[in-house]
Design a protein around this motif. Structure first.
Motif, PDB file in Angstrom:
ATOM      1  N   ALA A 119       0.804  -1.220   0.000  1.00 46.93           N
ATOM      2  CA  ALA A 119       0.000   0.000   0.000  1.00 46.93           C
ATOM      3  C   ALA A 119       0.838   1.272   0.000  1.00 46.93           C
ATOM      4  O   ALA A 119       0.275   2.356  -0.214  1.00 46.93           O
ATOM      5  N   ILE A 120       2.153   1.184   0.246  1.00 48.22           N
ATOM      6  CA  ILE A 120       2.980   2.390   0.390  1.00 48.22           C
ATOM      7  C   ILE A 120       2.907   3.309  -0.840  1.00 48.22           C
ATOM      8  O   ILE A 120       2.763   4.530  -0.680  1.00 48.22           O
ATOM      9  N   PRO A 121       3.004   2.806  -2.101  1.00 48.42           N
ATOM     10  CA  PRO A 121       2.923   3.748  -3.238  1.00 48.42           C
ATOM     11  C   PRO A 121       1.625   4.556  -3.253  1.00 48.42           C
ATOM     12  O   PRO A 121       1.656   5.784  -3.457  1.00 48.42           O
ATOM     13  N   ALA A 122       0.495   3.890  -3.018  1.00 50.24           N
ATOM     14  CA  ALA A 122      -0.780   4.603  -3.022  1.00 50.24           C
ATOM     15  C   ALA A 122      -0.880   5.550  -1.829  1.00 50.24           C
ATOM     16  O   ALA A 122      -1.410   6.664  -1.957  1.00 50.24           O
ATOM     17  N   VAL A 123      -0.372   5.143  -0.679  1.00 51.89           N
ATOM     18  CA  VAL A 123      -0.433   5.995   0.513  1.00 51.89           C
ATOM     19  C   VAL A 123       0.389   7.268   0.298  1.00 51.89           C
ATOM     20  O   VAL A 123      -0.042   8.379   0.639  1.00 51.89           O
ATOM     21  N   PRO A 132     -13.935  14.851  -3.955  1.00 50.36           N
ATOM     22  CA  PRO A 132     -13.976  14.122  -5.235  1.00 50.36           C
ATOM     23  C   PRO A 132     -12.611  13.966  -5.880  1.00 50.36           C
ATOM     24  O   PRO A 132     -12.330  12.936  -6.507  1.00 50.36           O
ATOM     25  N   MET A 133     -11.755  14.978  -5.738  1.00 50.04           N
ATOM     26  CA  MET A 133     -10.420  14.864  -6.320  1.00 50.04           C
ATOM     27  C   MET A 133      -9.607  13.777  -5.616  1.00 50.04           C
ATOM     28  O   MET A 133      -8.843  13.037  -6.249  1.00 50.04           O
ATOM     29  N   THR A 134      -9.741  13.690  -4.296  1.00 48.48           N
ATOM     30  CA  THR A 134      -9.044  12.648  -3.551  1.00 48.48           C
ATOM     31  C   THR A 134      -9.520  11.263  -3.963  1.00 48.48           C
ATOM     32  O   THR A 134      -8.729  10.331  -4.122  1.00 48.48           O
ATOM     33  N   MET A 135     -10.822  11.127  -4.165  1.00 44.26           N
ATOM     34  CA  MET A 135     -11.349   9.834  -4.577  1.00 44.26           C
ATOM     35  C   MET A 135     -10.891   9.472  -5.987  1.00 44.26           C
ATOM     36  O   MET A 135     -10.530   8.317  -6.260  1.00 44.26           O
ATOM     37  N   LEU A 136     -10.886  10.464  -6.897  1.00 47.88           N
ATOM     38  CA  LEU A 136     -10.416  10.197  -8.259  1.00 47.88           C
ATOM     39  C   LEU A 136      -8.937   9.823  -8.261  1.00 47.88           C
ATOM     40  O   LEU A 136      -8.511   8.906  -8.979  1.00 47.88           O
ATOM     41  N   MET A 137      -8.150  10.510  -7.450  1.00 42.93           N
ATOM     42  CA  MET A 137      -6.729  10.180  -7.364  1.00 42.93           C
ATOM     43  C   MET A 137      -6.538   8.795  -6.767  1.00 42.93           C
ATOM     44  O   MET A 137      -5.653   8.037  -7.188  1.00 42.93           O
ATOM     45  N   GLY A 138      -7.380   8.436  -5.788  1.00 44.06           N
ATOM     46  CA  GLY A 138      -7.292   7.099  -5.200  1.00 44.06           C
ATOM     47  C   GLY A 138      -7.631   6.019  -6.205  1.00 44.06           C
ATOM     48  O   GLY A 138      -6.959   4.978  -6.265  1.00 44.06           O
ATOM     49  N   LEU A 139      -8.661   6.242  -7.006  1.00 40.82           N
ATOM     50  CA  LEU A 139      -9.009   5.259  -8.039  1.00 40.82           C
ATOM     51  C   LEU A 139      -7.907   5.137  -9.088  1.00 40.82           C
ATOM     52  O   LEU A 139      -7.645   4.055  -9.604  1.00 40.82           O
ATOM     53  N   CYS A 146      -4.729   5.573  -8.430  1.00 41.43           N
ATOM     54  CA  CYS A 146      -3.672   4.795  -7.762  1.00 41.43           C
ATOM     55  C   CYS A 146      -4.001   3.303  -7.781  1.00 41.43           C
ATOM     56  O   CYS A 146      -3.111   2.469  -7.960  1.00 41.43           O
ATOM     57  N   VAL A 147      -5.280   2.983  -7.594  1.00 40.95           N
ATOM     58  CA  VAL A 147      -5.686   1.573  -7.664  1.00 40.95           C
ATOM     59  C   VAL A 147      -5.423   1.012  -9.054  1.00 40.95           C
ATOM     60  O   VAL A 147      -4.919  -0.108  -9.224  1.00 40.95           O
ATOM     61  N   LEU A 148      -5.766   1.804 -10.089  1.00 38.71           N
ATOM     62  CA  LEU A 148      -5.542   1.364 -11.463  1.00 38.71           C
ATOM     63  C   LEU A 148      -4.063   1.142 -11.743  1.00 38.71           C
ATOM     64  O   LEU A 148      -3.676   0.140 -12.363  1.00 38.71           O
ATOM     65  N   LEU A 149      -3.217   2.069 -11.275  1.00 40.30           N
ATOM     66  CA  LEU A 149      -1.786   1.928 -11.507  1.00 40.30           C
ATOM     67  C   LEU A 149      -1.189   0.793 -10.677  1.00 40.30           C
ATOM     68  O   LEU A 149      -0.191   0.176 -11.091  1.00 40.30           O
ATOM     69  N   SER A 150      -1.777   0.501  -9.529  1.00 42.98           N
ATOM     70  CA  SER A 150      -1.254  -0.559  -8.667  1.00 42.98           C
ATOM     71  C   SER A 150      -1.501  -1.949  -9.244  1.00 42.98           C
ATOM     72  O   SER A 150      -0.781  -2.896  -8.899  1.00 42.98           O
ATOM     73  N   LEU A 151      -2.493  -2.065 -10.098  1.00 39.53           N
ATOM     74  CA  LEU A 151      -2.827  -3.392 -10.624  1.00 39.53           C
ATOM     75  C   LEU A 151      -1.700  -4.000 -11.446  1.00 39.53           C
ATOM     76  O   LEU A 151      -1.612  -5.218 -11.580  1.00 39.53           O
ATOM     77  N   SER A 152      -0.833  -3.154 -12.006  1.00 42.51           N
ATOM     78  CA  SER A 152       0.267  -3.690 -12.812  1.00 42.51           C
ATOM     79  C   SER A 152       1.418  -4.214 -11.960  1.00 42.51           C
ATOM     80  O   SER A 152       2.173  -5.075 -12.399  1.00 42.51           O
ATOM     81  N   GLY A 153       1.547  -3.706 -10.734  1.00 42.26           N
ATOM     82  CA  GLY A 153       2.667  -4.115  -9.901  1.00 42.26           C
ATOM     83  C   GLY A 153       2.314  -5.098  -8.803  1.00 42.26           C
ATOM     84  O   GLY A 153       3.184  -5.818  -8.310  1.00 42.26           O
ATOM     85  N   ILE A 154       1.026  -5.150  -8.419  1.00 41.87           N
ATOM     86  CA  ILE A 154       0.626  -6.022  -7.316  1.00 41.87           C
ATOM     87  C   ILE A 154       0.827  -7.512  -7.633  1.00 41.87           C
ATOM     88  O   ILE A 154       1.303  -8.257  -6.768  1.00 41.87           O
ATOM     89  N   PRO A 155       0.486  -8.010  -8.838  1.00 38.60           N
ATOM     90  CA  PRO A 155       0.635  -9.460  -9.068  1.00 38.60           C
ATOM     91  C   PRO A 155       2.040  -9.990  -8.823  1.00 38.60           C
ATOM     92  O   PRO A 155       2.203 -11.046  -8.203  1.00 38.60           O
ATOM     93  N   SER A 156       3.073  -9.302  -9.282  1.00 35.25           N
ATOM     94  CA  SER A 156       4.431  -9.797  -9.081  1.00 35.25           C
ATOM     95  C   SER A 156       4.814  -9.760  -7.606  1.00 35.25           C
ATOM     96  O   SER A 156       5.448 -10.695  -7.081  1.00 35.25           O
ATOM     97  N   ARG A 157       4.428  -8.694  -6.907  1.00 32.23           N
ATOM     98  CA  ARG A 157       4.726  -8.611  -5.479  1.00 32.23           C
ATOM     99  C   ARG A 157       3.935  -9.657  -4.693  1.00 32.23           C
ATOM    100  O   ARG A 157       4.465 -10.288  -3.773  1.00 32.23           O
TER     101      ARG A 157
END
Length: 259
Positions: A187-191, A219-226, A228-239
């Motif tokens: 969670a550190i990158p998104a945090v 709303p901006m915080t929620m959009l930025m969080g979503l 971050c979730v989208l960008l995290s999907l590419s790195g989470i499987p390997s980790r």
């Protein structure tokens, strides 16, 4: 005419009963198999099938009277060993649950709660989604097959009748700390990204007090969080694959195996 003593009958029954207790203890909590959506009868039959298949491959089981207190103690001991083996994998999947909870709290979606009828708890929707994602990764890596293989090997590495308290129980306790550290690592990158967003809106609120930062920031915080979730999907499987390997290795080492 075939004649068997009570001790011999107990040994024959024990060659199926003791493995069943350990396997059933693991199936009570192991991911997927231990889920409430899987009927208890299916779990019992699955454990019986595996016990019957490996009964002739096991080391000699101790000759214990089936109606004695020693037999009850041995059954409870096997249940606890299986439970602890399954609990290591239970912690593995709940890494994703805590990851979703941390990200939900940072992006303001913690109030979006969905009740889980299987486990009887309520988690943020993002946690449920990440839990499903982690389960699919675990299945894609054949982790369930490796876990059952380790469970079968446990009868060779830690034979029936071995002392429960000789297991590395403190290492088992440390796995709970591993749960939180692994979740925070994912969670550190998104945090950090959400922290930068909050700092930015904090600076704006000080420099331009007339702006309605709350109406704009949420709303901006929620959009930025979503995002971050989208960008995290590419790195989470390997980790998460590394975490699966680590959990399976810990499960194997817990019963005396070497990796």
């Amino acid at each position: 005419m075939l004649s068997l003593t009570s001790t011999e009958i107990s040994t024959i029954i024990g060659s199926l009963w003791w493995p069943f207790c350990r396997i059933m203890g693991a199936f009570m909590i192991m991911p997927l198999i231990g889920n409430a959506y899987v009927p208890v009868m299916i779990r019992i039959l699955f454990a019986l099938c595996i016990s019957g298949l490996i009964a002739n491959l096991l080391p000699p089981v101790p000759a214990v009277d089936a109606l004695s207190f020693s037999a009850l103690y041995l059954a409870v001991e096997q249940l606890l060993i299986g439970f602890m083996l399954g609990f290591i994998l239970y912690l593995l999947l709940h890494v994703m649950t805590i990851l979703g909870t941390i990200m939900s709290m940072q992006m303001g979606m913690a109030m979006a709660i969905m009740n889980d009828p299987a486990n009887g708890d309520a988690n943020p929707i993002l946690s449920q989604w990440f839990l499903l994602f982690g389960t699919l990764i675990f299945l894609a890596l054949d982790g369930h097959l490796v876990a059952i293989g380790i469970l079968v090997d446990s009868f060779r590495l830690w034979p029936i009748g071995s002392d429960l308290f000789s297991l590395p129980l403190m290492g088992f306790v440390h796995r709970v700390g591993w749960l939180f550290s692994a979740s925070l690592m994912l969670a550190i990158p998104a945090v950090l990204a959400m922290l930068l967003v909050n700092i930015t809106f904090g600076v704006l609120s000080r420099s331009a007090p007339s702006l309605n930062i709350f109406a704009l920031g949420f709303p901006m915080t929620m959009l930025m969080g979503l995002l971050c979730v989208l960008l995290s999907l590419s790195g989470i499987p390997s980790r998460y694959s590394d975490l699966c390997l680590d959990a399976l290795s810990a499960m194997y080492q817990f019963i005396g195996g070497t990796v």
